[in-house]
Design an enzyme around this catalytic site. Sequence first.
Site, PDB file in Angstrom:
ATOM      1  N   SER A 111       0.771  -1.354   0.150  1.00 56.75           N
ATOM      2  CA  SER A 111      -0.209   0.462   0.110  1.00 56.75           C
ATOM      3  C   SER A 111       0.708   1.439   0.093  1.00 56.75           C
ATOM      4  CB  SER A 111      -0.907   0.040   1.210  1.00 56.75           C
ATOM      5  OG  SER A 111      -1.634   0.874   1.353  1.00 56.75           O
ATOM      6  N   TYR A 134      -1.860   5.694  -4.711  1.00 56.45           N
ATOM      7  CA  TYR A 134      -3.075   6.724  -4.154  1.00 56.45           C
ATOM      8  C   TYR A 134      -2.350   7.593  -5.029  1.00 56.45           C
ATOM      9  CZ  TYR A 134      -6.278   3.924  -1.063  1.00 56.45           C
ATOM     10  OH  TYR A 134      -7.254   3.134  -0.962  1.00 56.45           O
ATOM     11  N   THR A 160      -5.767   2.512  -7.472  1.00 51.29           N
ATOM     12  CA  THR A 160      -7.556   2.561  -6.673  1.00 51.29           C
ATOM     13  C   THR A 160      -7.816   3.494  -7.093  1.00 51.29           C
ATOM     14  OG1 THR A 160      -6.094   1.240  -4.750  1.00 51.29           O
ATOM     15  CG2 THR A 160      -7.911   2.065  -3.668  1.00 51.29           C
ATOM     16  N   LYS A 256      -8.421  -1.351  -9.762  1.00 50.27           N
ATOM     17  CA  LYS A 256      -8.456  -1.254  -8.004  1.00 50.27           C
ATOM     18  C   LYS A 256     -10.084  -1.245  -7.792  1.00 50.27           C
ATOM     19  CE  LYS A 256      -7.854  -3.703  -4.240  1.00 50.27           C
ATOM     20  NZ  LYS A 256      -8.418  -2.438  -2.338  1.00 50.27           N
ATOM     21  N   HIS A 280     -13.254  -2.561  -1.529  1.00 50.57           N
ATOM     22  CA  HIS A 280     -12.360  -1.961  -0.776  1.00 50.57           C
ATOM     23  C   HIS A 280     -12.575  -2.175   0.829  1.00 50.57           C
ATOM     24  CE1 HIS A 280      -9.970   1.742  -0.364  1.00 50.57           C
ATOM     25  NE2 HIS A 280      -9.368   1.656   0.262  1.00 50.57           N
TER      26      HIS A 280
END
Length: 392
Positions: A111, A134, A160, A256, A280
């Site tokens: 992440s 992100y 994402t 995603k 999520h």
Amino acid sequence: MPSSVDRAVIIEDLRRMARNRLPRMVFDYIDGGAEREWTLRENMRAFEDVMFRPRSAVATPKCDLSTTVLGLKIDVPFILAPVGSSRMFYPRGEEEAASAAGDAGTIYTLSTLSGCTMEDVIQSTSGNAWYQLYLVGGRDVANKAIGRAKASGYKALVVTIDTPVAGMRERDSRNGVKELLAQNLSTVPYLGQMLVRPSWLYRFFGDGGLMNFPNIVLADGPMGYSDVGAALEASATSWEDFQWIREAWGGPIIAKGVHTADDARKAVDHGAAAIVVSNHGARQLDGVSATIRVLPEVVQAVNGQTEILLDGGIRRGSDIVKALCMGARAVLIGRAYAYGLGAGGYDGVTRAIQILRGDVIRTMKLLGCAAIKDLDGSFVEVPSDWTARLPR
């Protein structure tokens, strides 16, 4: 003497162990979902609506669990999903999980919101790794992170697309997660949660206490934990961003957060090499359908143009097999391994993988199917209102 995690029989056992070891605020950060948590429950329950259709009198002495995702061979049909702030669960948490994934022959996804550097994480695994992106901090900051991920050897970029704003996670608000992250006097009323978990507290501060996000490097240094909510809201990803992300990355991109046929087609049109059917982990918009329920819609919309993955609600190997029968190339597991990480670090993640692997083997033998590549829609019965054409 076996460790406590070795005594876990199912993922729920690891969940209980994590709950007993972690402060309430940290455990609920893993365990909780958005608002009423209806979708959180439905993600798991919906697998019960899919029935198996086994082949009897078929001898399957061995099962081949290997498959490929974006050309990468994995030894089990599941990948470790990106789970933010894993270093809160266990010291060097992202590195521990990545190491366990590599030893099991599968992929670890890091992440953006991790407490370990991407360079340290990829060095800790003997397998392949993906980097989840992100756009926190803006395009320039994201570009630098993309460059670091490319230089470090990450094999795919997971973008994402379902987080224009953080979901309302009521457990976090009640338990003082925001106050914990602030590290000021507002933390004081919540200190009792940590003091009753002295083992976790000792390890947490031995690992440096609450850190920053070393993969989000702003002008004044790595972004602090307390800045996350506002930073996410200011950096929502749009389809238009995919062009410059593709140019910067130069490798396969995975979208995603796809949950509808329309978004699946858009992902293909914008160059996604794979998509993840995901809500999520029910941590964003409550009241959306379970991911397994919308999988047939996405499979039909994509029509073989890109690889399809799925996450959400997976707690047993039989859940994994159902998703594969319904058209997923592989699945991503998040909470299932995060419970293991919280329960016992590397050993806990390894035990979670062992449990799911054993489940998959047993399920396939009972189905009369010897290889992952042979699973298809003929092995399952799906409710008629899940309108779709399953792959056969």
